[in-house]
Design a protein around this motif. Structure first.
Motif, PDB file in Angstrom:
ATOM      1  N   ASP A   1       0.991  -1.163  -0.307  1.00  0.00           N
ATOM      2  CA  ASP A   1      -0.178  -0.409  -0.006  1.00  0.00           C
ATOM      3  C   ASP A   1       0.829   1.592   0.078  1.00  0.00           C
ATOM      4  O   ASP A   1       1.226   1.858   0.954  1.00  0.00           O
ATOM      5  CB  ASP A   1      -1.060  -0.385   0.895  1.00  0.00           C
ATOM      6  CG  ASP A   1      -2.462   1.229   1.230  1.00  0.00           C
ATOM      7  OD1 ASP A   1      -1.730   1.832   0.964  1.00  0.00           O
ATOM      8  OD2 ASP A   1      -2.745   1.142   2.462  1.00  0.00           O
ATOM      9  N   VAL A   2       1.546   1.855  -1.051  1.00  0.00           N
ATOM     10  CA  VAL A   2       2.406   2.881  -0.873  1.00  0.00           C
ATOM     11  C   VAL A   2       1.995   4.361  -1.320  1.00  0.00           C
ATOM     12  O   VAL A   2       2.825   4.356  -1.631  1.00  0.00           O
ATOM     13  CB  VAL A   2       2.916   2.359  -2.059  1.00  0.00           C
ATOM     14  CG1 VAL A   2       3.807   1.368  -1.997  1.00  0.00           C
ATOM     15  CG2 VAL A   2       2.607   2.194  -4.112  1.00  0.00           C
ATOM     16  N   ASN A   3      -0.054   4.097  -1.219  1.00  0.00           N
ATOM     17  CA  ASN A   3      -0.390   5.346  -1.661  1.00  0.00           C
ATOM     18  C   ASN A   3      -1.676   5.210  -0.867  1.00  0.00           C
ATOM     19  O   ASN A   3      -2.199   5.730  -1.006  1.00  0.00           O
ATOM     20  CB  ASN A   3      -1.162   5.779  -3.176  1.00  0.00           C
ATOM     21  CG  ASN A   3      -1.504   6.921  -3.822  1.00  0.00           C
ATOM     22  OD1 ASN A   3      -0.786   7.979  -3.025  1.00  0.00           O
ATOM     23  ND2 ASN A   3      -1.550   7.562  -4.497  1.00  0.00           N
ATOM     24  N   PRO A   4      -1.088   5.698   0.600  1.00  0.00           N
ATOM     25  CA  PRO A   4      -2.155   5.100   2.112  1.00  0.00           C
ATOM     26  C   PRO A   4      -2.934   7.075   1.792  1.00  0.00           C
ATOM     27  O   PRO A   4      -2.887   7.837   1.265  1.00  0.00           O
ATOM     28  CB  PRO A   4      -1.430   5.387   3.065  1.00  0.00           C
ATOM     29  CG  PRO A   4      -0.240   5.930   2.522  1.00  0.00           C
ATOM     30  CD  PRO A   4      -0.052   5.683   1.261  1.00  0.00           C
TER      31      PRO A   4
ATOM     32  N   GLU B   1      10.253  -0.373  -4.471  1.00  0.00           N
ATOM     33  CA  GLU B   1       9.973  -0.694  -6.209  1.00  0.00           C
ATOM     34  C   GLU B   1       8.350   0.331  -6.492  1.00  0.00           C
ATOM     35  O   GLU B   1       8.135   0.954  -7.269  1.00  0.00           O
ATOM     36  CB  GLU B   1      10.376  -1.972  -6.772  1.00  0.00           C
ATOM     37  CG  GLU B   1       9.294  -2.089  -8.007  1.00  0.00           C
ATOM     38  CD  GLU B   1      10.427  -2.986  -8.715  1.00  0.00           C
ATOM     39  OE1 GLU B   1       9.957  -3.107 -10.171  1.00  0.00           O
ATOM     40  OE2 GLU B   1      11.528  -3.551  -8.560  1.00  0.00           O
ATOM     41  N   LYS B   2       7.500  -0.816  -4.955  1.00  0.00           N
ATOM     42  CA  LYS B   2       6.286   0.110  -6.401  1.00  0.00           C
ATOM     43  C   LYS B   2       6.683   1.965  -5.727  1.00  0.00           C
ATOM     44  O   LYS B   2       5.112   2.323  -6.446  1.00  0.00           O
ATOM     45  CB  LYS B   2       4.843  -0.565  -5.110  1.00  0.00           C
ATOM     46  CG  LYS B   2       5.293  -2.184  -5.331  1.00  0.00           C
ATOM     47  CD  LYS B   2       4.208  -3.120  -4.916  1.00  0.00           C
ATOM     48  CE  LYS B   2       3.367  -4.203  -5.642  1.00  0.00           C
ATOM     49  NZ  LYS B   2       2.574  -4.924  -4.637  1.00  0.00           N
ATOM     50  N   LEU B   3       6.901   2.114  -4.189  1.00  0.00           N
ATOM     51  CA  LEU B   3       6.691   3.593  -3.980  1.00  0.00           C
ATOM     52  C   LEU B   3       7.475   4.186  -5.018  1.00  0.00           C
ATOM     53  O   LEU B   3       6.699   5.470  -5.159  1.00  0.00           O
ATOM     54  CB  LEU B   3       7.946   3.618  -2.441  1.00  0.00           C
ATOM     55  CG  LEU B   3       7.594   5.051  -1.420  1.00  0.00           C
ATOM     56  CD1 LEU B   3       6.065   6.054  -1.843  1.00  0.00           C
ATOM     57  CD2 LEU B   3       8.966   4.680  -0.751  1.00  0.00           C
TER      58      LEU B   3
ATOM     59  N   LYS C   1       8.170   3.720  -7.600  1.00  0.00           N
ATOM     60  CA  LYS C   1       6.878   3.937  -9.198  1.00  0.00           C
ATOM     61  C   LYS C   1       5.893   5.692  -8.652  1.00  0.00           C
ATOM     62  O   LYS C   1       5.795   5.836  -9.831  1.00  0.00           O
ATOM     63  CB  LYS C   1       7.070   2.630  -9.426  1.00  0.00           C
ATOM     64  CG  LYS C   1       7.256   2.229 -10.051  1.00  0.00           C
ATOM     65  CD  LYS C   1       7.843   0.146 -10.959  1.00  0.00           C
ATOM     66  CE  LYS C   1       8.214  -0.093 -11.631  1.00  0.00           C
ATOM     67  NZ  LYS C   1       7.832  -1.636 -11.875  1.00  0.00           N
ATOM     68  N   SER C   2       4.942   4.753  -7.357  1.00  0.00           N
ATOM     69  CA  SER C   2       4.593   5.464  -7.493  1.00  0.00           C
ATOM     70  C   SER C   2       4.166   7.016  -6.930  1.00  0.00           C
ATOM     71  O   SER C   2       3.706   8.022  -7.769  1.00  0.00           O
ATOM     72  CB  SER C   2       3.632   5.129  -5.555  1.00  0.00           C
ATOM     73  OG  SER C   2       2.777   6.124  -5.462  1.00  0.00           O
ATOM     74  N   ILE C   3       5.718   7.327  -6.182  1.00  0.00           N
ATOM     75  CA  ILE C   3       6.026   8.612  -6.679  1.00  0.00           C
ATOM     76  C   ILE C   3       6.786   9.328  -7.846  1.00  0.00           C
ATOM     77  O   ILE C   3       7.172  10.573  -7.903  1.00  0.00           O
ATOM     78  CB  ILE C   3       6.574   9.131  -5.612  1.00  0.00           C
ATOM     79  CG1 ILE C   3       8.378   8.932  -5.471  1.00  0.00           C
ATOM     80  CG2 ILE C   3       5.533   8.801  -3.757  1.00  0.00           C
ATOM     81  CD1 ILE C   3       9.410   8.806  -3.871  1.00  0.00           C
ATOM     82  N   GLY C   4       6.888   8.523  -9.090  1.00  0.00           N
ATOM     83  CA  GLY C   4       7.312   8.797  -9.948  1.00  0.00           C
ATOM     84  C   GLY C   4       8.669   8.913  -9.866  1.00  0.00           C
ATOM     85  O   GLY C   4       9.482   9.707 -11.361  1.00  0.00           O
ATOM     86  N   VAL C   5       9.457   8.598  -9.744  1.00  0.00           N
ATOM     87  CA  VAL C   5      11.383   8.514  -9.904  1.00  0.00           C
ATOM     88  C   VAL C   5      11.833   7.259  -9.820  1.00  0.00           C
ATOM     89  O   VAL C   5      12.767   7.502  -9.920  1.00  0.00           O
ATOM     90  CB  VAL C   5      11.357   9.162  -8.186  1.00  0.00           C
ATOM     91  CG1 VAL C   5      11.310  10.410  -7.944  1.00  0.00           C
ATOM     92  CG2 VAL C   5      11.696   7.732  -6.734  1.00  0.00           C
ATOM     93  N   TYR C   6      11.314   5.901 -10.158  1.00  0.00           N
ATOM     94  CA  TYR C   6      12.067   4.789  -9.875  1.00  0.00           C
ATOM     95  C   TYR C   6      12.954   5.384 -11.714  1.00  0.00           C
ATOM     96  O   TYR C   6      13.864   4.418 -11.488  1.00  0.00           O
ATOM     97  CB  TYR C   6      10.764   3.544 -10.156  1.00  0.00           C
ATOM     98  CG  TYR C   6      10.964   2.378 -10.570  1.00  0.00           C
ATOM     99  CD1 TYR C   6      11.844   1.377  -9.574  1.00  0.00           C
ATOM    100  CD2 TYR C   6      11.320   1.653 -11.867  1.00  0.00           C
ATOM    101  CE1 TYR C   6      12.410   0.225  -9.463  1.00  0.00           C
ATOM    102  CE2 TYR C   6      11.968   0.430 -11.860  1.00  0.00           C
ATOM    103  CZ  TYR C   6      12.201  -0.402 -10.923  1.00  0.00           C
ATOM    104  OH  TYR C   6      12.928  -1.512 -11.552  1.00  0.00           O
TER     105      TYR C   6
END
Length: 445
Positions: A32-35, A125-127, A129-134
């Motif tokens: 859950d990377v976007n609480p 990895e999910k985090l 990608k979620s915040i757009g820096v991966y």
């Protein structure tokens, strides 16, 4: 009883530092990377194992202060323990007591993987990608942080390449050239010794620099496969690959590759031996560029310093552009306390950190910024950095991050005896195979 009291004291001391900092939290799941919810500023903590005056801590302090200006009530508490053994004890004790803070440093160890499997670490990895820096991160910077199954739960803050620095004048004086194979080292050392210089300067006091060498032959023979099996007891030093590595280490010793009394000499001793022109080679990473590629370096050796990468061997399983490349200890995010505030702060900090880090003259773990070459740097500085643009995908992982702690400590002790000639290769093999067989199963279960 003393050990219990010391452990209890660690928990109590850190608990005080964390008081009021972990009361809020999402109690979320690893994926859950976007609480959802409101961003409510509060104090959060980061349990660190980094130099207190290093660039990473300095930059993150500044970014936290900047973030707090727009989010009154926010504060980043930094709990620093640069000494790695003490840090690991603190980290594992707090984990066992379920008192880890919002952020904490860890290598990709079996212990960390257990926490990840228990859902106690946010999927990095999910985090990212979620915040757009991966997409900005160097693949090798991320891969260094991955567990053996390929999962990613740690975020890198640096990027380092390790080379063999050498003195061209001393090589010429001895009539030798850069080795084309790892197997050339014993003969190379003998010729350098005969010319009156120490072949290889090594920090024996801290153990890990000497441990790098035992990893080299297996990496060239099998790639990462050997250590991945050895650490679990699925491979042995008595195997052909392990025996090759042990005999090579013994040959380095009999060829007097390292300085006299190396086991009691530290980091600055090894560096000074090389920079003073008394040692012909020095195996160290780009974190020492400011000492090795600068106009402040001893003028007698400044223009003679160069480097070569880890030599290959015949039928090498890995390429010349694959060697020890690391992104340091990673930062994990506590899933229990992960909430909109922690996510928002990380998005803010990770977006700004690379440029600030690159401005210090260091390689960023990302490719979207350019490193600032500091004033006074010699051309060697840029040459060393440019190697980051041509790297293979296989990494020579440092063994001290792979083996279980008991086996690793024993390996470091026995390596000194092996290289000094106080232990025969067969004795070393028997001792280490027995040690790993006894300790690996319970650590990797």
């Amino acid at each position: 009883m003393k050990k219990f009291l010391r452990t209890a004291a660690i928990v109590a001391a850190v608990a005080v530092a964390l008081a009021g900092c972990t009361g809020a939290g999402g109690g979320g799941k690893a994926g859950d990377v976007n609480p959802s919810g409101e961003i409510k500023p509060r104090a959060i903590s980061w349990l660190l194992s980094r130099p207190a005056d290093g660039a990473t801590i300095t930059i993150m302090k500044e970014l936290a202060d900047e973030y707090a200006k727009k989010h009154p009530g926010f504060k980043l508490n930094l709990i620093t323990t640069p000494d790695r053994p003490s840090y690991i004890q603190k980290y594992e004790t707090l984990a066992a007591a379920n008192k880890l803070p919002e952020l904490f440093d860890t290598d990709a160890t079996p212990f960390a993987q257990k926490l990840a499997k228990q859902g106690r670490m946010v999927d990095a990895e999910k985090l990212l990608k979620s915040i757009g820096v991966y997409k900005d991160y160097r693949p090798n910077a991320l891969n260094y942080q991955r567990f053996d199954d390929g999962s990613l739960y740690m975020i890198p803050f640096e990027f380092q390449l390790e080379y063999f620095w050498y003195n061209k004048a001393l090589f010429q004086q001895a009539g030798v050239s850069v080795p084309s194979s790892l197997n050339d080292f014993p003969a190379l050392c003998k010729k350098l010794r005969q010319s009156g210089v120490t072949p290889l300067a090594v920090d024996g006091q801290d153990a890990w620099p000497l441990e790098r060498y035992i990893a080299y032959q297996p990496f060239r023979i099998t790639g990462p496969e050997y250590i991945q099996k050895l650490k679990k007891g699925d491979a042995k030093f008595s195997d052909s690959t392990g025996t090759k590595a042990v005999n090579w280490m013994a040959d380095l010793g009999t060829s007097k590759c390292f300085q006299e009394g190396f086991s009691s000499q530290g980091y600055s001793d090894a560096q000074n031996l090389f920079t003073s022109g008394k040692a012909a080679m020095y195996n160290i990473g780009t974190w020492e560029l400011s000492s090795l590629a600068t106009d402040k370096l001893n003028s007698a050796v400044r223009n003679d310093v160069d480097f070569f990468t880890l030599p290959t061997i015949a039928d090498s399983a890995t390429a010349a552009n694959e060697y020890v490349v690391s992104s340091g200890i990673g930062m994990a995010v506590n899933a229990k306390t992960f909430d909109p505030l922690v996510r928002d702060f990380l998005k803010f900090a990770l977006g700004k950190y690379p440029a600030a880090y690159a401005a210090t003259g260091a390689l960023s773990p990302t490719t979207n910024v350019e490193t600032t070459i500091p004033a006074g740097a010699t051309p060697l500085y840029k040459k060393a950095l440019d190697q980051a643009n041509d790297l293979g995908s296989k990494l020579a992982m440092p063994w001290d991050t792979q083996l279980d702690p008991t086996s690793n400590t024993r390996l470091q002790q026995e390596l000194v005896l092996l290289v000094q000639g106080d232990m025969k290769p067969t004795e070393f093999i028997d001792t280490m195979d027995s040690t790993i067989a006894q300790n690996a199963p319970k650590f990797f279960k």
